[in-house]
Motif scaffolding. Structure first.
Motif, PDB file in Angstrom:
ATOM      1  N   GLY A 192       3.289   0.841  13.329  1.00  0.00           N
ATOM      2  CA  GLY A 192       2.416   0.520  11.441  1.00  0.00           C
ATOM      3  C   GLY A 192       1.233   0.213  12.238  1.00  0.00           C
ATOM      4  N   LEU A 193      -0.102  -0.193  11.149  1.00  0.00           N
ATOM      5  CA  LEU A 193      -1.311   0.130  11.351  1.00  0.00           C
ATOM      6  C   LEU A 193      -1.612  -1.349  11.810  1.00  0.00           C
ATOM      7  CD1 LEU A 193      -1.090   1.859   9.056  1.00  0.00           C
ATOM      8  CD2 LEU A 193      -3.672   1.221   8.475  1.00  0.00           C
ATOM      9  N   TRP A 208       0.183  -5.943   9.384  1.00  0.00           N
ATOM     10  CA  TRP A 208       1.413  -4.462   8.465  1.00  0.00           C
ATOM     11  C   TRP A 208       2.236  -4.777   9.066  1.00  0.00           C
ATOM     12  CZ3 TRP A 208      -1.455  -1.141   5.255  1.00  0.00           C
ATOM     13  CH2 TRP A 208      -2.658  -1.719   5.236  1.00  0.00           C
ATOM     14  N   GLY A 209       3.852  -3.596   7.788  1.00  0.00           N
ATOM     15  CA  GLY A 209       4.797  -3.762   8.227  1.00  0.00           C
ATOM     16  C   GLY A 209       4.565  -1.827   9.380  1.00  0.00           C
ATOM     17  N   LEU A 210       5.857  -1.542   9.664  1.00  0.00           N
ATOM     18  CA  LEU A 210       5.819   0.061  10.160  1.00  0.00           C
ATOM     19  C   LEU A 210       5.637   1.331   8.982  1.00  0.00           C
ATOM     20  CD1 LEU A 210       8.250  -0.037  13.109  1.00  0.00           C
ATOM     21  CD2 LEU A 210       5.894  -0.510  12.933  1.00  0.00           C
ATOM     22  N   PHE A 249       4.065   0.888   2.349  1.00  0.00           N
ATOM     23  CA  PHE A 249       3.666  -0.039   4.150  1.00  0.00           C
ATOM     24  C   PHE A 249       3.569  -1.638   3.082  1.00  0.00           C
ATOM     25  CE2 PHE A 249       2.789   2.190   7.678  1.00  0.00           C
ATOM     26  CZ  PHE A 249       2.170   3.518   6.951  1.00  0.00           C
ATOM     27  N   TYR A 264       0.793  -1.133   0.299  1.00  0.00           N
ATOM     28  CA  TYR A 264       0.054   0.316   0.410  1.00  0.00           C
ATOM     29  C   TYR A 264       0.726   1.212  -0.336  1.00  0.00           C
ATOM     30  CZ  TYR A 264      -4.797  -2.528   1.271  1.00  0.00           C
ATOM     31  OH  TYR A 264      -5.747  -2.699   0.725  1.00  0.00           O
TER      32      TYR A 264
END
Lengths: 113, 117
Positions: free
Chosen positions: B42-43, A103-105, A89, A36
């Motif tokens: 992160g999310l 998710w990654g950071l 992301f 994303y």
């Protein structure tokens, strides 16, 4: 414990060159991966995805490569454009009916004119 | 067509107050998600609604957090007795909810930035 890791918080690339964003994961059950892109003050927007049955997926200037044995994927942007400057992301899921993305950071990409 | 919308865009509240965040998904999308993103993180998945099925609440961090969805439309995320660690951007996403076990593309709203003083 981060199951999806983007070890480079930032990346700077010259316009026209290749941008390579990396992502590593620890959960061997992940079988679907997504990238994303996020601009400031906006929500993330879907860019490209890959299923674990493939090792490459291409969409225009964007290509995602998956190395399952190394639990590593990368996003290549060629050629990079200033409008590509954003936070990218990496996300993963176990597919099936589990649609919870992990998710990654994020990696902040700056493409310089 | 209209994308996912969220309101308010910004919310500043005092510790201990309750807040309600709203999400309007894309029309026709059966799946709706709430995430939060703390500064430098992160999310983080919070909750997932799919049609009329029981929601997946496994990501809610405490019983102060709750969410509702009316049918396949609007959702509200409520945080009771807010704490400073609740400060984050709260993102809502919706997806078509296609069958076949294929992960749908999630379409995100712009988020609500919550600041708890």
């Amino acid at each position: 414990d981060q199951q999806v890791k983007q070890n480079s918080p930032s990346l700077s690339v010259q316009e026209g060159r290749i941008s390579i964003l990396n992502c590593d994961y620890t959960n061997s059950m992940f079988d679907y991966f997504l990238w994303y892109k996020k601009y400031p003050a906006e929500g993330p927007t879907f860019l490209i995805s890959i299923s674990s049955i493939k090792d490459k997926n291409e969409d225009g200037r964007f290509t995602v490569f998956l190395n399952k044995s190394a639990k590593h994927l990368s996003l290549h942007i060629v050629p990079s454009q200033p409008g590509d400057s954003a936070v990218y992301f990496c996300a993963a899921s176990e597919g099936g009916n589990n649609r919870k993305l992990i998710w990654g950071l994020g990696t902040s990409l700056a493409v310089n004119p | 067509g209209a994308g996912v919308s969220q309101s308010p865009s910004n919310k500043v509240t005092e510790k201990g107050k309750d807040v309600e965040l709203r999400c309007d998904p894309i029309s026709g999308h059966t799946a709706l998600y709430w995430y939060r993103q703390r500064l430098g993180q992160g999310l983080e998945f919070l909750i997932y609604f799919q049609g009329n099925s029981a929601p997946d609440k496994s990501g809610l961090p405490s019983d102060r957090f709750s969410a509702e969805r009316t049918g396949e439309s609007v959702s509200t995320l409520t945080i009771q007795r807010t704490q400073q660690e609740d400060s984050a951007v709260y993102l809502c996403a919706s997806s078509p909810g296609a069958s076949g076990g294929i992960t749908d593309t999630q379409y995100f709203g712009p988020g609500t930035r919550l600041t708890v003083l």
